[in-house]
Design an enzyme around this catalytic site. Structure first.
Site, mmCIF file in Angstrom:
data_model
loop_
_atom_site.group_PDB
_atom_site.id
_atom_site.type_symbol
_atom_site.label_atom_id
_atom_site.label_comp_id
_atom_site.label_asym_id
_atom_site.label_seq_id
_atom_site.Cartn_x
_atom_site.Cartn_y
_atom_site.Cartn_z
ATOM 1 N N ASN A 180 0.856 -1.178 0.000
ATOM 2 C CA ASN A 180 0.000 0.000 0.000
ATOM 3 C C ASN A 180 0.904 1.244 0.000
ATOM 4 O OD1 ASN A 180 0.797 0.549 2.673
ATOM 5 N ND2 ASN A 180 -0.995 -0.471 3.554
ATOM 6 N N GLY A 212 -8.189 2.575 -6.056
ATOM 7 C CA GLY A 212 -7.751 1.510 -6.956
ATOM 8 C C GLY A 212 -6.314 1.097 -6.717
ATOM 9 N N ASP A 240 -5.396 -8.511 1.958
ATOM 10 C CA ASP A 240 -5.039 -9.925 1.779
ATOM 11 C C ASP A 240 -5.895 -10.561 0.679
ATOM 12 O OD1 ASP A 240 -3.312 -9.563 3.916
ATOM 13 O OD2 ASP A 240 -4.847 -10.159 5.370
ATOM 14 N N ARG A 279 -18.224 -6.980 3.866
ATOM 15 C CA ARG A 279 -18.586 -8.036 4.823
ATOM 16 C C ARG A 279 -17.662 -7.964 6.031
ATOM 17 N NH1 ARG A 279 -18.036 -12.659 0.222
ATOM 18 N NH2 ARG A 279 -19.774 -12.011 -1.073
HETATM 19 O O1 RIB Z 1 -4.510 -8.168 7.156
HETATM 20 C C1 RIB Z 1 -5.448 -8.521 8.153
HETATM 21 C C2 RIB Z 1 -4.836 -9.486 9.109
HETATM 22 O O2 RIB Z 1 -3.767 -8.849 9.784
HETATM 23 C C3 RIB Z 1 -5.759 -9.958 10.186
HETATM 24 O O3 RIB Z 1 -6.482 -11.117 9.805
HETATM 25 C C4 RIB Z 1 -4.839 -10.149 11.379
HETATM 26 O O4 RIB Z 1 -4.730 -11.454 11.803
HETATM 27 C C5 RIB Z 1 -3.499 -9.569 10.957
HETATM 28 O O5 RIB Z 1 -2.609 -10.545 10.607
#
Ligand code: RIB
Length: 299
Positions: A180, A212, A240, A279
């Site tokens: 980021n 974006g 993630d 969510r």
């Molecule tokens: O990126 C989010 C994650 O960062 C969470 O699920 C938490 O566990 C940390 O690792």
């Protein structure tokens, strides 16, 4: 095509609050829940839900949280290469405010004991098409995984999150760096971060939240991939979701890591992340391939 994720698995303890407490302040939560999380685990689930055969190397404690995370990962269709170590499973205390923004403290626990790679893990890296790494695992292990991938011709996607000290020469053997804006600035220092980082020879994706993402490859003008306008309820795990979905899309594209393939994978990952922020929770918020396709078709 196989995506192998090596990284952290945490049990997320999530508190919904009106606002994130300031230093010295106590606030009452509006709600509490625990979810599977951890950057590595979230990225593995995202890759699997995006349709990629996915393997996940991680360290868990020999405890109920470790059992829960292992069971949920397997339920998501992941081939789990876990080791149980002499430390509690990692946890994350997460505060989510009314705007969906969060504040996170991670106790690494078992993740900190992933300090080496077994022969089987190195072989798994060598037979994967894409290796995905983050920085909630000891950096020497990340470096060893990058070296194993490089020796075998496995493409490497490094998500340099959370921000921290990474030797810049690690990037020399990384194919795609995903960061980021904050992480990019931390790595590159002052100036045009994308230009500084692509000068190391790797492609760079800078995620910009609602703005974006920027896709940069060495020697070419960066391309901006737009995001979607959605109402965010919880941004936990959205980055993630982006990384895991990106890796699955990239792995399924035989054209390699050129600008066109990266822009296409970024478009898919941006849509997946836009669904995830609508969510609650990390793992529960990650969409399936069908959901991402429907979302894109409807726009
Ligand atoms: O990126 C989010 C994650 O960062 C969470 O699920 C938490 O566990 C940390 O690792």
């Amino acid at each position: 095509m196989t995506v192998l994720v090596l990284g952290s698995a945490n049990l997320d303890l999530v508190y919904e609050v009106d606002r994130i407490p300031s230093p010295g302040e106590t606030v009452l939560s509006r709600g509490f829940a625990s979810f599977a999380g951890g950057k590595g685990n979230n990225q593995a689930v995202a890759a699997a839900r995006a349709g990629a055969p996915t393997r996940f190397v991680c360290a868990l404690g020999a405890d109920a949280s470790g059992d829960r995370l292992a069971a949920e990962a397997r339920d998501a269709g992941i081939d789990l290469l876990d080791r149980r170590v002499d430390a509690p499973t990692g946890t994350a205390a997460i505060f989510v405010d009314r705007r969906g923004e969060n504040s996170i403290v991670v106790d690494s626990g078992a993740n900190a004991l992933l300090t080496d790679l077994t022969a089987a893990e190195q072989e798994a890296i060598g037979t994967a098409d894409v290796l995905v790494l983050q920085l909630e695992t000891p950096v020497p292990t990340v470096a060893a995984a990058v070296a194993a991938a490089k020796a075998a011709g496995t493409r490497v996607v490094l998500n340099a999150a959370p921000s921290g000290a990474v030797p810049l020469d690690l990037l020399d053997d990384v194919d795609v760096l995903v960061v980021n804006e904050h992480e990019a600035a931390e790595l590159a220092g002052p100036g045009d971060a994308a230009a500084v980082l692509t000068a190391r020879g790797c492609a760079v994706i800078v995620t910009l939240g609602a703005e974006g993402a920027l896709v940069g490859v060495p020697g070419e003008e960066p391309v901006r991939v737009p995001s979607y306008t959605v109402d965010a309820v919880d941004t936990t795990g959205a980055g993630d979701t982006f990384v895991g979905s990106f890796a699955a899309a990239l792995g399924g594209d035989p054209s390699g890591t050129g600008l066109e393939a990266l822009v296409a994978a970024t478009g898919f990952a941006t849509a997946a992340a836009a669904l995830a922020v609508q969510r609650k929770g990390a793992v529960p918020s990650i969409p399936t391939l069908e959901e991402v396709r429907e979302f894109r078709d409807a726009r």
